[in-house]
Design a protein around this motif. Structure first.
Motif, PDB file in Angstrom:
ATOM      1  N   MET A 103       0.832  -1.269   0.184  1.00 26.40           N
ATOM      2  CA  MET A 103      -0.172   0.108  -0.015  1.00 26.40           C
ATOM      3  C   MET A 103       0.810   1.357   0.054  1.00 26.40           C
ATOM      4  O   MET A 103       0.637   2.319  -0.749  1.00 26.40           O
ATOM      5  CB  MET A 103      -0.912  -0.137   1.146  1.00 26.40           C
ATOM      6  CG  MET A 103      -1.841  -1.117   1.276  1.00 26.40           C
ATOM      7  SD  MET A 103      -3.254  -1.058   0.257  1.00 26.40           S
ATOM      8  CE  MET A 103      -4.332   0.117   0.921  1.00 26.40           C
ATOM      9  N   LYS A 104       1.912   1.156   0.810  1.00 27.46           N
ATOM     10  CA  LYS A 104       2.860   2.460   0.799  1.00 27.46           C
ATOM     11  C   LYS A 104       3.744   2.438  -0.476  1.00 27.46           C
ATOM     12  O   LYS A 104       3.996   3.470  -0.931  1.00 27.46           O
ATOM     13  CB  LYS A 104       3.652   2.323   2.242  1.00 27.46           C
ATOM     14  CG  LYS A 104       4.558   3.482   2.141  1.00 27.46           C
ATOM     15  CD  LYS A 104       5.548   3.099   3.592  1.00 27.46           C
ATOM     16  CE  LYS A 104       6.718   4.312   3.696  1.00 27.46           C
ATOM     17  NZ  LYS A 104       7.886   4.104   3.049  1.00 27.46           N
ATOM     18  N   ARG A 105       4.253   1.195  -0.697  1.00 26.27           N
ATOM     19  CA  ARG A 105       5.196   1.436  -1.981  1.00 26.27           C
ATOM     20  C   ARG A 105       4.598   1.825  -2.922  1.00 26.27           C
ATOM     21  O   ARG A 105       4.926   2.547  -3.911  1.00 26.27           O
ATOM     22  CB  ARG A 105       5.578  -0.228  -2.113  1.00 26.27           C
ATOM     23  CG  ARG A 105       6.490  -0.597  -3.140  1.00 26.27           C
ATOM     24  CD  ARG A 105       6.853  -2.040  -3.563  1.00 26.27           C
ATOM     25  NE  ARG A 105       5.584  -2.430  -4.484  1.00 26.27           N
ATOM     26  CZ  ARG A 105       5.477  -3.767  -4.835  1.00 26.27           C
ATOM     27  NH1 ARG A 105       6.299  -4.454  -4.539  1.00 26.27           N
ATOM     28  NH2 ARG A 105       4.323  -3.895  -5.439  1.00 26.27           N
ATOM     29  N   ASN A 106       3.286   1.605  -3.262  1.00 25.01           N
ATOM     30  CA  ASN A 106       2.580   1.945  -4.571  1.00 25.01           C
ATOM     31  C   ASN A 106       1.517   2.852  -4.361  1.00 25.01           C
ATOM     32  O   ASN A 106       0.974   3.415  -5.335  1.00 25.01           O
ATOM     33  CB  ASN A 106       1.860   0.711  -5.367  1.00 25.01           C
ATOM     34  CG  ASN A 106       2.806  -0.469  -6.131  1.00 25.01           C
ATOM     35  OD1 ASN A 106       3.201  -1.309  -5.188  1.00 25.01           O
ATOM     36  ND2 ASN A 106       3.435  -0.046  -6.979  1.00 25.01           N
ATOM     37  N   ASN A 107       1.517   3.560  -3.119  1.00 22.04           N
ATOM     38  CA  ASN A 107       0.805   4.697  -2.815  1.00 22.04           C
ATOM     39  C   ASN A 107      -0.801   4.554  -3.047  1.00 22.04           C
ATOM     40  O   ASN A 107      -1.594   5.282  -3.790  1.00 22.04           O
ATOM     41  CB  ASN A 107       1.341   6.164  -3.657  1.00 22.04           C
ATOM     42  CG  ASN A 107       0.561   7.248  -3.210  1.00 22.04           C
ATOM     43  OD1 ASN A 107      -0.066   7.399  -2.106  1.00 22.04           O
ATOM     44  ND2 ASN A 107       0.326   8.359  -4.428  1.00 22.04           N
ATOM     45  N   VAL A 108      -1.310   3.188  -2.840  1.00 18.51           N
ATOM     46  CA  VAL A 108      -2.529   2.897  -3.106  1.00 18.51           C
ATOM     47  C   VAL A 108      -3.571   3.677  -2.311  1.00 18.51           C
ATOM     48  O   VAL A 108      -3.585   3.777  -1.173  1.00 18.51           O
ATOM     49  CB  VAL A 108      -2.638   1.490  -2.634  1.00 18.51           C
ATOM     50  CG1 VAL A 108      -4.257   0.703  -2.828  1.00 18.51           C
ATOM     51  CG2 VAL A 108      -1.704   0.565  -3.424  1.00 18.51           C
ATOM     52  N   LYS A 109      -4.524   4.436  -2.925  1.00 19.71           N
ATOM     53  CA  LYS A 109      -5.789   4.908  -2.391  1.00 19.71           C
ATOM     54  C   LYS A 109      -6.980   4.244  -2.797  1.00 19.71           C
ATOM     55  O   LYS A 109      -7.172   3.638  -4.054  1.00 19.71           O
ATOM     56  CB  LYS A 109      -5.890   6.213  -3.020  1.00 19.71           C
ATOM     57  CG  LYS A 109      -4.435   7.017  -2.943  1.00 19.71           C
ATOM     58  CD  LYS A 109      -4.039   7.538  -1.321  1.00 19.71           C
ATOM     59  CE  LYS A 109      -2.916   8.231  -1.584  1.00 19.71           C
ATOM     60  NZ  LYS A 109      -2.506   8.419  -0.094  1.00 19.71           N
ATOM     61  N   VAL A 110      -7.975   4.134  -1.969  1.00 19.20           N
ATOM     62  CA  VAL A 110      -9.350   3.643  -2.234  1.00 19.20           C
ATOM     63  C   VAL A 110     -10.305   4.685  -2.154  1.00 19.20           C
ATOM     64  O   VAL A 110     -10.418   5.480  -1.355  1.00 19.20           O
ATOM     65  CB  VAL A 110      -9.477   2.540  -1.348  1.00 19.20           C
ATOM     66  CG1 VAL A 110     -10.982   1.637  -1.543  1.00 19.20           C
ATOM     67  CG2 VAL A 110      -8.586   1.455  -1.072  1.00 19.20           C
ATOM     68  N   MET A 111     -11.395   4.570  -2.984  1.00 18.70           N
ATOM     69  CA  MET A 111     -12.614   5.355  -2.870  1.00 18.70           C
ATOM     70  C   MET A 111     -13.865   4.742  -3.468  1.00 18.70           C
ATOM     71  O   MET A 111     -13.622   3.793  -4.357  1.00 18.70           O
ATOM     72  CB  MET A 111     -12.357   6.573  -3.692  1.00 18.70           C
ATOM     73  CG  MET A 111     -12.212   6.508  -5.304  1.00 18.70           C
ATOM     74  SD  MET A 111     -11.277   7.974  -6.324  1.00 18.70           S
ATOM     75  CE  MET A 111     -12.861   8.949  -6.314  1.00 18.70           C
ATOM     76  N   GLY A 112     -14.971   5.374  -3.123  1.00 20.90           N
ATOM     77  CA  GLY A 112     -16.109   4.780  -3.867  1.00 20.90           C
ATOM     78  C   GLY A 112     -16.414   3.409  -2.640  1.00 20.90           C
ATOM     79  O   GLY A 112     -15.708   2.828  -1.983  1.00 20.90           O
ATOM     80  N   GLU A 113     -18.062   2.951  -2.921  1.00 18.80           N
ATOM     81  CA  GLU A 113     -18.420   2.171  -1.962  1.00 18.80           C
ATOM     82  C   GLU A 113     -19.048   0.737  -2.876  1.00 18.80           C
ATOM     83  O   GLU A 113     -19.813   0.043  -1.993  1.00 18.80           O
ATOM     84  CB  GLU A 113     -19.463   2.711  -1.260  1.00 18.80           C
ATOM     85  CG  GLU A 113     -19.064   3.932  -0.193  1.00 18.80           C
ATOM     86  CD  GLU A 113     -18.098   3.294   0.723  1.00 18.80           C
ATOM     87  OE1 GLU A 113     -18.162   2.179   1.286  1.00 18.80           O
ATOM     88  OE2 GLU A 113     -17.151   4.055   1.221  1.00 18.80           O
ATOM     89  N   GLY A 114     -18.890   0.742  -4.108  1.00 16.17           N
ATOM     90  CA  GLY A 114     -19.665  -0.319  -4.718  1.00 16.17           C
ATOM     91  C   GLY A 114     -18.957  -1.712  -4.476  1.00 16.17           C
ATOM     92  O   GLY A 114     -17.912  -1.831  -4.015  1.00 16.17           O
ATOM     93  N   GLU A 115     -19.926  -2.793  -4.806  1.00 17.09           N
ATOM     94  CA  GLU A 115     -19.476  -4.039  -4.666  1.00 17.09           C
ATOM     95  C   GLU A 115     -18.303  -4.612  -5.506  1.00 17.09           C
ATOM     96  O   GLU A 115     -17.443  -5.385  -4.827  1.00 17.09           O
ATOM     97  CB  GLU A 115     -20.765  -5.027  -4.857  1.00 17.09           C
ATOM     98  CG  GLU A 115     -21.668  -4.835  -3.686  1.00 17.09           C
ATOM     99  CD  GLU A 115     -22.850  -5.793  -3.884  1.00 17.09           C
ATOM    100  OE1 GLU A 115     -22.684  -6.809  -4.746  1.00 17.09           O
ATOM    101  OE2 GLU A 115     -24.029  -5.683  -3.216  1.00 17.09           O
ATOM    102  N   GLN A 116     -18.291  -4.176  -6.698  1.00 10.65           N
ATOM    103  CA  GLN A 116     -17.194  -4.579  -7.592  1.00 10.65           C
ATOM    104  C   GLN A 116     -15.830  -3.409  -7.773  1.00 10.65           C
ATOM    105  O   GLN A 116     -16.220  -2.174  -7.594  1.00 10.65           O
ATOM    106  CB  GLN A 116     -17.734  -4.833  -9.022  1.00 10.65           C
ATOM    107  CG  GLN A 116     -16.933  -5.619  -9.881  1.00 10.65           C
ATOM    108  CD  GLN A 116     -17.508  -6.178 -11.201  1.00 10.65           C
ATOM    109  OE1 GLN A 116     -18.551  -5.695 -11.648  1.00 10.65           O
ATOM    110  NE2 GLN A 116     -16.703  -7.367 -11.621  1.00 10.65           N
TER     111      GLN A 116
END
Length: 266
Positions: free
Chosen positions: A5-18
């Motif tokens: 997550m840190k290495r690739n600066n992963v961000k998550v947004m949205g609440e959808g199932e897929q």
């Protein structure tokens, strides 16, 4: 998992199932998705990331040997998927990331439901067999030499060409800024991997349904490339946007979003 997550600066947004994974192209980072990601986040869970060496990734994790082929970048994608335990993924890749996503889907087709390729190319070089990739070897060598000698000059030359807008346009300036803030050594090595790659022989191995989105006038990837991909990917759909440039998700975000949503709803 936290390391990835840190290495690739992963961000998550949205609440959808897929889940949709957005993968940026050469010289860019996840900010390039800002014009279409929020719309898709209304219905899907969105994963954004930076390849190692790009954006706000951990530059210390960059190894020239690992990233000397697209398989190093493919491993970044698989690490994120496995680290986050993702399934039934919709993968949206721009430019060379289309091929990175394709390689990941060939290795682990069970992870992916659909691939969406924006301005993709399996080979950027023209071939004596009649394949039109858009560039001669000498063109690429000149581009790489320019990067070596004058990195800022290279960025200001390529950005308006790729965006197909004036040098002073807002979108061209955004792209130039993205190019020039990339580490110059990483950018040159990524450029070599991108422009000298040839993954045409891998196309028949793809089992995942694929959407190809191409602008009618793209100075980096000729329309013949989109037609070639559509012919050689066994379960593919080609959508041509009547627009100029290599970045329809930036220059034509509404139309690009609509094409993606329509495809995903089918």
């Amino acid at each position: 998992m936290n390391d990835v997550m840190k290495r690739n600066n992963v961000k998550v947004m949205g609440e959808g199932e897929q889940t949709i994974i957005f993968a940026h192209g050469f010289g860019c980072d996840q900010s390039m998705w800002q014009y279409i990601a929020p719309k898709l986040a209304e219905s899907y869970r969105i994963i954004l990331f930076d390849y190692v060496g790009s954006g706000n990734s951990d530059i210390t994790a960059y190894q020239s040997e690992k990233y000397s082929t697209l398989h190093g970048y493919k491993q970044d994608v698989l690490d994120i998927i496995e680290g986050m335990d993702l399934q039934h993924i919709l993968f949206i890749g721009h430019s060379i990331s289309s091929m990175i996503g394709m390689l990941a889907a060939i290795e682990r087709p069970d992870y992916f439901d659909k691939l969406i390729m924006i301005a993709p190319s399996p080979c950027y070089l023209n071939d004596t067999d009649g394949y039109v990739g858009g560039f001669e070897q000498s063109d690429i060598k000149e581009l790489l030499a320019m990067m070596e000698m004058n990195f800022a000059g290279w960025a200001s030359y390529l950005a308006p060409l790729a965006m197909d807008q004036s040098k002073d346009s807002k979108l061209t300036k955004e792209l130039e800024s993205s190019f020039v803030t990339t580490d110059s050594r990483v950018a040159k090595e990524f450029a070599e991997v991108t422009f000298f790659s040839d993954y045409r022989s891998s196309l028949p191995l793809v089992k995942v349904p694929t959407l190809i989105i191409q602008c009618s006038k793209d100075s980096i990837v000729p329309i013949e490339v989109g037609e070639y991909l559509n012919k050689h990917l066994q379960n593919s759909t080609l959508q041509i946007i009547d627009a100029r440039g290599h970045y329809p998700h930036i220059s034509q975000p509404l139309e690009t979003s609509k094409i993606i949503i329509d495809y995903l709803m089918n």
